[in-house]
Write a protein that holds these residues in place. Structure first.
Motif: not given
Length: 446
Positions: A418-430, A433-439
């Motif tokens: 389950e954490m693996s799924d969350k991990c991968r979603k964090a770096v996807e567009d939106g 982590s993707y949003r944080s890099i944008g900020r």
């Protein structure tokens, strides 16, 4: 850092990145990676500096780092001689003293913290205690006395405190680096929100620089054509094993064991009857200018007599391993790990449950996070300290491996997936982590 730089220039073409590369005194070259193909990323090698032999034993590393400040200033000044503008410095967590250089040039400083947010929150708390004279590592080390840290859910007994903070010689420098980080404009942390949500929330009170969660930043370039002959042999062996049947033993690029501990690990694997892949490295030779493990000419010299013959049908002993390539393989069902932060993120990305055996630095706290906070790992011995010379017996290692790979561990195995799924979603567009890099990019540009 290179992975982060490539993401930055890909996300915003206005950005360019210049790496300032230091060569450690024991290194032949300043780096051993393939430079980026991006024209927006360049590398500048520093001239070598020396360490004064009269500097106290606890100071040489910081003294060596700080000695590069004039070169850092020259490189930054020269790179802005054209039409480009110096937007800021991103500093390695051990280079916070270069905030002074940035201030001289009127540029903002950001720290790239390559450990986790939990350790960052812990260090900032310990630094506050240290400055008030309320933190005594000698009193806490290896004790059952518990330390309450506001940013961490569990009380932490002294025997599980990170090795980095219970070594009195190095503590003042560590505290100095942590203290300076408070002056940064922001801190980029190689983590993602769902992994360390409590610690991340605790750091968002306005009492510390803004936090940018930018992880997991790991090397996932798993191109088939890049395999060496040795890697191909390992992958071919893994291809012949059933799914989730192999336990992988890997302790990072800096850890090696003495003869007695190697024997105990070998005995544990043999008695367990578990399929295994073991990355075994040769310790640096005493009296020689060696700092990292190397490869055995013949791995048989390190193992009990007949071990390889008796386990030939079940296991394989190798040298250096491409950890992400192995963790990505479907036959790998668990890893015995030193809990270095990169390894922690890599096992999380692939959803591979961990048997924790921390060695040094902040690894004890990483193990506590995995076992007690997130419940995605099991314990071999979380209180282990590599420099203590202690030997973990085969029975303890075997017990941890059996539990890791057993059906009894299905709850933690499920949480790891389950954490693996969350991990991968964090770096996807939106993703978070993707949003944080944008900020972060927006702040740099502004």
């Amino acid at each position: 850092m290179l992975e982060l730089a490539e993401q930055l220039v890909k996300r915003d073409p206005r950005l360019t990145v210049t790496f300032c590369l230091m060569k450690m005194p024991f290194q032949q070259t300043s780096h051993d990676f393939k430079p980026s193909a991006s024209a927006s990323i360049q590398f500048v090698d520093h001239e070598p500096t020396t360490i004064d032999p009269d500097i106290p034993r606890s100071d040489p590393f910081s003294y060596f780092i700080d000695g590069h400040a004039p070169q850092i200033k020259d490189i930054a000044s020269n790179n802005t001689a054209s039409s480009r503008r110096l937007a800021g410095f991103v500093l390695d967590m051990f280079c916070s003293s270069f905030i002074d250089v940035a201030n001289e040039l009127g540029a903002p400083s950001y720290v790239f913290y390559t450990c986790g947010a939990t350790f960052l929150a812990f260090m900032l708390h310990v630094q506050s205690l240290f400055d008030r004279g309320e933190f005594d590592p000698a009193e806490l080390k290896d004790s059952d006395a518990e330390l309450a840290v506001p940013d961490i859910l569990s009380l932490i007994p002294g025997k599980l405190l990170p090795s980095a903070v219970v070594q009195p010689d190095g503590l003042p420098n560590l505290m100095r680096q942590t203290r300076r980080m408070r002056e940064a404009r922001g801190i980029l942390v190689n983590t993602f929100h769902d992994f360390e949500s409590h610690a991340i929330s605790s750091l968002a009170t306005g009492q510390t620089p803004p936090l940018y969660t930018v992880g997991p930043i790991i090397d996932l370039k798993l191109k088939k054509g890049d395999r060496t002959a040795g890697e191909k042999e390992v992958v071919d062996w893994l291809d012949r094993q059933p799914d989730s049947s192999v336990v992988f033993l890997c302790f990072g690029s800096m850890v090696s064991f003495g003869e007695e501990q190697v024997k105990e690990i070998a005995n544990a694997l043999e008695v367990s009857g578990q399929r295994f892949l073991w990355s075994l490295r040769k310790p640096p030779q005493k009296g020689k200018a060696e700092f990292f493990p190397s490869e055995y000419d013949d791995v048989k010299e390190a193992l009990p007599d007949g071990f390889l013959d008796r386990t030939a049908g079940l296991g394989k002993v190798i040298g250096w391993a491409s950890q992400t390539r192995i963790l990505a393989h479907p036959s790998v069902g668990g890893i015995v790990s030193h809990c270095g932060w990169n390894s922690t993120l890599e096992s999380t990305w692939f959803g591979v449950p961990v048997a924790t055996w921390p060695m040094r630095a902040e690894q004890q706290l990483n193990a506590v996070t995995l076992v007690r906070e997130l419940e995605v790992a099991v314990e071999i011995r979380m209180s282990y300290r590599l420099l203590s010379g202690e030997v973990v017996p085969a029975e303890e290692i075997e017990r941890g491996i059996r539990f890791l790979m057993s059906t009894e561990n299905k709850g933690r195995r499920k949480k790891a997936k389950e954490m693996s799924d969350k991990c991968r979603k964090a770096v996807e567009d939106g993703g978070s982590s993707y949003r944080s890099i944008g900020r972060f990019i927006e702040d740099v540009i502004n």
